[in-house]
Structures are given as C-alpha cells and as structure tokens.
Design a protein around this motif. Structure first.
Motif, mmCIF file in Angstrom:
data_model
loop_
_atom_site.group_PDB
_atom_site.id
_atom_site.type_symbol
_atom_site.label_atom_id
_atom_site.label_comp_id
_atom_site.label_asym_id
_atom_site.label_seq_id
_atom_site.Cartn_x
_atom_site.Cartn_y
_atom_site.Cartn_z
ATOM 1 N N HIS A 283 -8.146 -15.443 9.021
ATOM 2 C CA HIS A 283 -7.071 -16.184 9.681
ATOM 3 C C HIS A 283 -6.490 -17.197 8.698
ATOM 4 N N PRO A 284 -5.162 -17.382 8.674
ATOM 5 C CA PRO A 284 -4.130 -16.768 9.518
ATOM 6 C C PRO A 284 -3.368 -15.683 8.773
ATOM 7 N N ILE A 285 -2.788 -14.743 9.530
ATOM 8 C CA ILE A 285 -1.935 -13.688 8.979
ATOM 9 C C ILE A 285 -0.536 -13.929 9.556
ATOM 10 N N LYS A 286 0.232 -14.788 8.927
ATOM 11 C CA LYS A 286 1.528 -15.181 9.483
ATOM 12 C C LYS A 286 2.586 -14.099 9.316
ATOM 13 N N GLN A 287 2.478 -13.312 8.245
ATOM 14 C CA GLN A 287 3.434 -12.227 8.026
ATOM 15 C C GLN A 287 2.790 -10.923 8.510
ATOM 16 N N HIS A 288 3.353 -10.334 9.542
ATOM 17 C CA HIS A 288 2.687 -9.201 10.177
ATOM 18 C C HIS A 288 2.531 -7.993 9.255
ATOM 19 N N ALA A 289 3.387 -7.867 8.239
ATOM 20 C CA ALA A 289 3.255 -6.741 7.310
ATOM 21 C C ALA A 289 1.913 -6.783 6.587
ATOM 22 N N HIS A 290 1.390 -8.001 6.390
ATOM 23 C CA HIS A 290 0.110 -8.130 5.703
ATOM 24 C C HIS A 290 -1.058 -7.687 6.586
ATOM 25 N N MET A 291 -0.843 -7.575 7.888
ATOM 26 C CA MET A 291 -1.876 -7.037 8.771
ATOM 27 C C MET A 291 -2.133 -5.572 8.410
ATOM 28 N N TYR A 292 -1.058 -4.832 8.130
ATOM 29 C CA TYR A 292 -1.195 -3.436 7.708
ATOM 30 C C TYR A 292 -1.808 -3.357 6.313
ATOM 31 N N ARG A 293 -1.434 -4.306 5.459
ATOM 32 C CA ARG A 293 -1.989 -4.317 4.101
ATOM 33 C C ARG A 293 -3.506 -4.511 4.140
ATOM 34 N N LEU A 294 -3.967 -5.472 4.937
ATOM 35 C CA LEU A 294 -5.397 -5.712 5.054
ATOM 36 C C LEU A 294 -6.114 -4.503 5.646
ATOM 37 N N ASN A 295 -5.502 -3.876 6.632
ATOM 38 C CA ASN A 295 -6.122 -2.712 7.263
ATOM 39 C C ASN A 295 -6.293 -1.572 6.254
ATOM 40 N N ASN A 296 -5.270 -1.317 5.444
ATOM 41 C CA ASN A 296 -5.362 -0.274 4.416
ATOM 42 C C ASN A 296 -6.419 -0.612 3.372
ATOM 43 N N HIS A 297 -6.456 -1.889 2.976
ATOM 44 C CA HIS A 297 -7.397 -2.317 1.927
ATOM 45 C C HIS A 297 -8.843 -2.120 2.372
ATOM 46 N N PHE A 298 -9.188 -2.596 3.572
ATOM 47 C CA PHE A 298 -10.573 -2.514 4.017
ATOM 48 C C PHE A 298 -10.942 -1.100 4.449
ATOM 49 N N SER A 299 -9.973 -0.316 4.886
ATOM 50 C CA SER A 299 -10.247 1.092 5.190
ATOM 51 C C SER A 299 -10.591 1.856 3.922
ATOM 52 N N PHE A 300 -9.887 1.535 2.835
ATOM 53 C CA PHE A 300 -10.170 2.181 1.551
ATOM 54 C C PHE A 300 -11.567 1.794 1.056
ATOM 55 N N LEU A 301 -11.930 0.510 1.175
ATOM 56 C CA LEU A 301 -13.259 0.068 0.747
ATOM 57 C C LEU A 301 -14.354 0.755 1.564
ATOM 58 N N LYS A 302 -14.117 0.885 2.859
ATOM 59 C CA LYS A 302 -15.100 1.534 3.714
ATOM 60 C C LYS A 302 -15.274 3.001 3.331
ATOM 61 N N LEU A 303 -14.156 3.665 3.061
ATOM 62 C CA LEU A 303 -14.219 5.065 2.646
ATOM 63 C C LEU A 303 -14.969 5.205 1.331
ATOM 64 N N ALA A 304 -14.725 4.273 0.407
ATOM 65 C CA ALA A 304 -15.420 4.314 -0.880
ATOM 66 C C ALA A 304 -16.927 4.129 -0.697
ATOM 67 N N ARG A 305 -17.317 3.213 0.203
ATOM 68 C CA ARG A 305 -18.745 2.994 0.453
ATOM 69 C C ARG A 305 -19.400 4.228 1.067
ATOM 70 N N LEU A 306 -18.694 4.881 1.984
ATOM 71 C CA LEU A 306 -19.251 6.078 2.610
ATOM 72 C C LEU A 306 -19.400 7.212 1.600
ATOM 73 N N ASN A 307 -18.402 7.365 0.723
ATOM 74 C CA ASN A 307 -18.499 8.396 -0.318
ATOM 75 C C ASN A 307 -19.680 8.128 -1.247
ATOM 76 N N LYS A 308 -19.873 6.861 -1.569
ATOM 77 C CA LYS A 308 -20.995 6.484 -2.435
ATOM 78 C C LYS A 308 -22.322 6.774 -1.748
ATOM 79 N N LYS A 309 -22.368 6.502 -0.443
ATOM 80 C CA LYS A 309 -23.597 6.731 0.315
ATOM 81 C C LYS A 309 -23.919 8.221 0.377
ATOM 82 N N VAL A 310 -22.892 9.040 0.605
ATOM 83 C CA VAL A 310 -23.096 10.487 0.642
ATOM 84 C C VAL A 310 -23.631 10.984 -0.700
ATOM 85 N N LYS A 311 -23.065 10.465 -1.781
ATOM 86 C CA LYS A 311 -23.515 10.857 -3.115
ATOM 87 C C LYS A 311 -24.966 10.458 -3.342
#
Length: 735
Positions: A283-311
């Motif tokens: 908090h705070p996310i005053k510009q709503h476009a950055h809400m999508y930016r944060l969502n993409n960023h943390f989704s990518f990190l989560k995907l990377a962690r899962l790929n690493k775990k599978v490996k």
C-alpha cells in the motif's frame, strides 16, 4: 502456338482468382474468430449490467474462508476497484465486496453494495468504515473465519495471505495488521489506552469472526464517541474498548503488511526488490495501471519458483534412483547369473520341456545385474544356490514370496488354455527390483510331458511426492477418539460391534469413547441395545459410552449431527457403522491420518460377500477373515460412510445434510463438501477394517435416487460375479 498461350493465360487467370478468393476468405474467417474471442474476453471481465444490480454478483469461491470488504468511491470504481477485482480479487478464498455511498443505482460490472445513508465526499470516512463493518457483521459473520477491511489502493498476494491466516487460530480474539501509534505530535492524544498500537487502515486490517461478533453491536456507540479525525485510529479505539485487545505489535507485521512511505505518488513504480517480495500486502497503489504491473511481476516470480521446484524434484528422483540402483548392485554384483546356467538347470529337471513355441529363450532368461532366480518347491521352501549370502533352504513366508506365487498361479489358471492343467510341484521366481516379479511355472500337459508358462507382475517406477508437515510426533499426547455410531434396530450386530471394539481397546494405547445415537423402534428392540451398552459401560473401565435416544423417524445424518453437537470442539471424530469389525491398528491409523484443520481420513474398507454364495453348494465353510480376494468380498472404493475428522472441521462444513432422510447418499454429500473445502482428503485401503455381510433392506418410500443407490449397493454385495453366474447355471436360472 497462339492457342496454347491463350489456354495458359486462362489457367493463370483462374489460379490468380482462386488464390485471391482463398486469401480473402482466410482473412475474413480470422477476423470473425478474433471478434468472437474479443467478445468472450469482454464478457469474462465485464458481465452483463443486469447481473450487477443484485448482491448475487459478489465474487465468491467455494472456500468459505475470507471476506474482503473494500471501501471505495464511485469515482474509482472503473479504475482502482476494477483493477483490484481483475487481478488479485479473482483469487480470494471466499468473497470480495466493494462498498460505496449514495442512493444512485449502480449499473456497472463489479460486486458493489450501496451504503445509502453515507455521503461519498465526507472525510474522514469514519462513518463509512463503521457502517461497512456493521453491514459485513450483519450479513456474513457466521459464514467466514476471517474478515479484511481494505482500501481501494492495496495489492494483496492472496496465496501468501491464505497460507498466513490458516496458520493462525481463528477461534481467538484477534485484530491484526501493521501496528501504528501515530506521529510524534499525535502521541498521547489519540485516546488509546497506554498508547497501545492500532492497525493502519491502508495495508489492510484483519479480524476473526470472534472479534467482529463482539464489535457488531458497538459500532454506533464508537462512532458517537470519537477522539480524533482518523478512521483507522477510531477503529482501533473501538476494538480496544469493547474487545479488550490491541493491534498486533510485532515488528515483523510492518514487513508483512507493507506501507510504502517513500514511493513517488505511492504507486510502487520503482524497481521491485526483496521488500516487496516478502510482503503480503502493498500500500498504496494510487495509479491503477500499477496494480496490473504488480500482478504480472509476482505471477512471473511464482511461476519461476514452481519451475525451479519441479526441476529440483526431478533431480531428487534421479538421485534416489541412482542410490537405489547402486545399493542393490553392491550386494548382488558377485552373483551375476549366466542365462545358460539357468537353462541347463531347467533342462535337468524331470518333465521340463523347452519354452513354448513363439517365445525367445533370451527373452525368458535374460538376466540383469543383481537378479536372483529362486527355486520354490511345493512344500513352501525356497532354494537359492546362486546366492551365497542367504541360507540355501528357507521358508517362503519369511521371504515374502507366497503371495506372488499364489497370484502367478491364479493368473495362469485364469487362462482358458491352462485352466484345467495340473501344476508341477515347483516354480522358478525372479525379482527385478523396482521393475517386475517373474514366475516360470511348469504345467503338465500329459503324464510324461509339460510346458513352461511365464507370468510377469510389473511394478511402477520410483515416485516421490512432497508432503509438508506430515510427520507425527510419537511423544505427543494421543487425542481421545470419539466413535459415533447411528443405530436403528440391529441389536445383535451391535453386540458384535461392541465385542470387536473391546478386543481393539485391549491393545490400543489411547482413550476411546463411544457415542451411540439410538432410535426407538416399534418392536422395542432398542431396549436390547440399551442393555448391551449399559453392561459394557460398567464392565470396561477403558471404554466410556454416551447413549442418546431419539424417538423419531430414522435419519443417519441427524444421528451423526446429534452425536457431533454433544462433543467438545477439539474432539477427534470417527463416524462408524455398526456392521464393521476392526482392531487397534485401524484406530492407530485414524490418529495418524487425521489432522486438525488439515486432513480428513476416509478409509477404504473390505466388504465381505454373503457366506451362502461363497460356500455354495455347502451351507457352511471355513471363512478366514484375512481372505481379501475377489471370491470373498470387494474393496469399497466408492463408499464414504466411514470417516475420521475433527469436530471443528466438521462444523465448518456444516456437518451432514439432515434433509437426507433414512440411510444413504449423506456420506457422498459430506465427502463432496470435504473435497471443496481447505481440507486434504486421505484415502487408503485398510485391511484391519472389514464390513460384515448382512442383507440390506431398501425402504421403498425412499426418494428415487436413494432407493436406486440402495438397490445397486445391495446387488453388488451378494457375491463374486463368476460365482453368481456359476450358481445360476447349476440352478438352471440361466441357459
């Protein structure tokens, strides 16, 4: 020559025309498909306006865990609120609701609740906040474990939040968030007792249902006795005064529920690092476009962690496979067998012929490193001359070979070609670790000759699954098991059940309590069951029996819920039927396989067939309780009537559905609710839990689906299909 040129020219014209027509058709179809996809995407993110007019639009998952109440204004519904709803709002393990003021009808696509008595432009929004929480407590208090009060400029990592909240006891009075005490100038002037902290509103404030239940009748009083202009401070004062608790004061909470004081325009438009990654809310996310930016960023990190775990898991499997291979070869390498030695030995045996036509000898006797052929005689002795590390003559039962040999013979006898042949008095067997079990069995075709038949039982590959926190500490005090048994008539079977329970208790290192819900019947048979329970209660010190008598039409669901309600919240429940027999090993597995707020245990039990079918044409025969083959019974993979679960978990699932009368279907309904909940479901075949056959009477007044289920279950438990067919042939019931 001229005519040839004209002909070629016309062919060229047709080719160009066809090419152009095909090209335009492809483009037209592509655009049509694209329009359909765009329309579907719009419909996905923007449902029809008519649906938004009612509260049924509120986003809801099947998990009744968390309700998020977002305080916003109409000005930000199409920007901040929509960005929240389209990103992390879709993964909330419960509901998300947006609250705005005013009376004008909202025709948008978001799940919105109108607070009609609240003006949108009033600041500070104290009245809006208290009114929102009062609405939440009035409408959702008994449905959810946790409640979050959120602003419209906060980003939430829902998976991290759910994991955190599930680790906290939701039955306690709790008020959590980032602790605050005000600025230096405000200290001592906020009306807080002993300057205890309040929870900052921006990063999110969390309540348990217990806390919100206390506050729901005091919001109006708190609003009329404010000491400051801060909405979150006044909420903290209200919690402190009426619930007697303050916001969590741990420093770690300032990191988990992160308030960004230094970001430009408060939108996390800087490079994201460890601080943002370890936080649960931002908090705070005053510009709503950055809400999508944060969502993409943390989704990518989560995907990377899962790929690493599978490996990593794949590498672990490979490492363990190598360890197993090396371990086996280390002890058996000196005993590598040549296939010629095996063939020579087989030929020397009396009555043994070469392999069947069409088989390649090398396929039969190809010996891998580490494999040992064992010679097993009819008197259940095993000879392993090639293995110098074991006794050359040993009992088969100690080698674990008897079951596989029996299975191999059944496999051969099931083949019509060898069904009526006579087996020789010996067999060869080889175990290839992790791969297969092989048997070579001589079958007599005549007094002077035989053929050899090979059977193979293949094993699946080595597999590893990751289980978190599944190791039970044996030093921990074992919980008391409350066995709930619904009972209607069946007094003789109840006596057998008590006998089985008595034997199990003798070897069980724990406490057992029996909760019997007994229904009154017109023939007064219930009095016999009542006498049996009284005798056992007085006879056994280790067994406590609680008897509840109901004088109403029988309902298994009602009986189970009655038993559950009479117990403490932390009770370990084992819901049983009176037809079961079991021992202490089953009771131990109930404790090990059932974990509070984590796992429920649905054992798969063995159901015996009717003795009349098994023993036919004789009236009686010797039936061993350990016979788990197809001729004696069946594993009830699709029966869910036996379950162990903690009471708190059962209550969260609202228990068994009492609208289902009689017997049947209530277990399937409860199992489906468990599947949809946060609980893990553990199922396993248990050889120490057996259902004794009894004739099932299906009440013709049952609803059609229950009656059908009852009739099908009854028909499946008569006997093995082959035996039933054989009996019908002998009785000339079929041609």
């Amino acid at each position: 020559m001229g005519r040839l040129s004209v002909k070629k020219f016309k062919e060229f014209q047709r080719f160009v025309f066809g090419f152009c027509l095909g090209y335009f058709m492809v483009q037209w179809l592509s655009l049509s498909i694209l329009r359909i996809h765009v329309k579907n995407c719009r419909n996905f993110f923007h449902p029809s306006p008519t649906d938004a007019k009612t509260e049924t639009l509120i986003h809801e998952s099947e998990d009744k865990f968390l309700l998020v109440a977002v305080m916003t204004t109409r000005k930000y519904l199409e920007t901040r609120a929509e960005a929240m709803y389209n990103t992390w709002g879709q993964q909330v393990p419960g509901k998300i609701v947006f609250f705005v003021g005013g009376t004008a009808v909202y025709n948008g696509t978001l799940p919105v609740v109108l607070l009609k008595d609240i003006k949108e432009d009033t600041y500070p929004p104290q009245k809006k906040s208290f009114t929102m929480l009062k609405y939440v407590s009035n409408h959702f208090l008994n449905e959810y474990e946790w409640f979050m009060r959120a602003d419209d400029d906060v980003f939430v990592k829902t998976d991290r939040l759910e994991h955190f909240l599930r680790s906290v006891n939701s039955s306690k009075l709790l008020y959590m968030g980032q602790p605050g005490t005000g600025t230096k100038e405000e200290k001592g002037k906020l009306g807080l007792l002993n300057d205890t902290p309040y929870c900052l509103g921006g990063p999110g404030v969390f309540f348990t249902g217990q806390t919100l239940g206390i506050l729901m009748n005091h919001f109006s009083a708190c609003l009329n006795s404010t000491a400051t202009r801060h909405e979150d401070t006044e909420l903290g004062r209200c919690v402190q005064k009426h619930a007697g608790i303050a916001c969590t004061s741990s420093f770690e909470f300032t990191r988990l529920f992160y308030q960004n004081y230094g970001g430009k325009n408060g939108s996390f438009n800087h490079k994201l690092g460890l601080t943002e990654e370890r936080a649960i809310t931002l908090h705070p996310i005053k510009q709503h476009a950055h809400m999508y930016r944060l969502n993409n960023h943390f989704s990518f990190l989560k995907l990377a962690r899962l790929n690493k775990k599978v490996k990593q898991l794949s590498e672990t499997v490979q490492q363990f496979s190598l360890i197993i291979d090396k371990s086996e070869s280390r002890y058996t390498r000196p005993n590598k067998i040549k296939s010629s030695q095996i063939r020579k030995r087989l030929r020397e045996l009396e009555g043994w012929s070469e392999v069947r036509k069409g088989d390649t000898p090398n396929d039969w006797f190809e010996t891998e490193q580490g494999d040992i052929w064992d010679f097993i005689s009819q008197n259940k002795h095993i000879y392993s001359r090639y293995n110098v590390f074991i006794n050359p003559m040993d009992d088969v039962s100690r080698k674990g070979k008897s079951v596989s040999l029996k299975t191999a013979k059944k496999a051969v006898s099931g083949d019509q070609k060898y069904r009526f042949k006579k087996f020789a008095g010996f067999t060869y067997q080889r175990l290839s670790y992790g791969k297969r079990m092989e048997n070579i069995i001589p079958v007599k075709t005549s007094p002077d000759s035989s053929i050899s038949v090979r059977t193979i039982q293949r094993f699946s590959g080595v597999e590893f699954t990751e289980n978190i926190d599944l190791v039970d500490n044996q030093d921990v005090i074992r919980p008391t098991i409350w066995i709930i048994v619904p009972l209607f008539k069946r007094s003789r079977m109840f006596a057998s059940f008590l006998s089985s329970l008595t034997r199990a208790i003798e070897k069980f290192q724990g406490n057992i309590c029996l909760c019997v819900v007994l229904y009154v019947d017109d023939d007064d048979e219930y009095k016999n069951s009542q006498r049996f329970a009284d005798v056992m209660h007085n006879f056994l010190d280790k067994l406590k029996i609680r008897l509840t008598i109901l004088n109403e039409p029988f309902s298994r669901s009602k009986a189970i819920n009655t038993g559950i309600r009479s117990l403490k919240n932390d009770s370990l429940l084992l819901i049983m039927d009176v037809d079961m027999i079991f021992n202490s090993r089953f009771l131990n597995r109930v404790i090990l396989n059932t974990k509070h707020s984590y796992r429920a245990y649905f054992p798969i039990y063995f159901s015996q067939y009717s003795s009349n079918i098994i023993c036919f044409p004789n009236k009686t025969c010797d039936l061993e309780i350990v016979n788990f083959d197809n001729e004696h019974g069946t594993w009830r993979f699709f029966s869910y009537g036996i379950v162990s679960i903690y009471k708190e978990d059962a209550i969260k699932l609202r228990g068994f559905k009492e609208e289902i009368k009689g017997w049947g279907k209530e277990d399937v309904d409860f199992y489906e609710k468990c599947l949809k909940s946060h609980l893990h479901i553990f199922r396993a075949a248990d050889p120490y839990l057996i259902h004794i056959y009894h004739r099932r009477d299906c009440d013709q007044t049952l609803p059609k689906d229950q009656l059908t289920m009852c009739v099908q279950s009854r028909s499946q438990l008569y006997g093995y299909e082959k035996d039933l067919f054989k009996i019908s042939k002998e009785l000339k019931l079929v041609g």
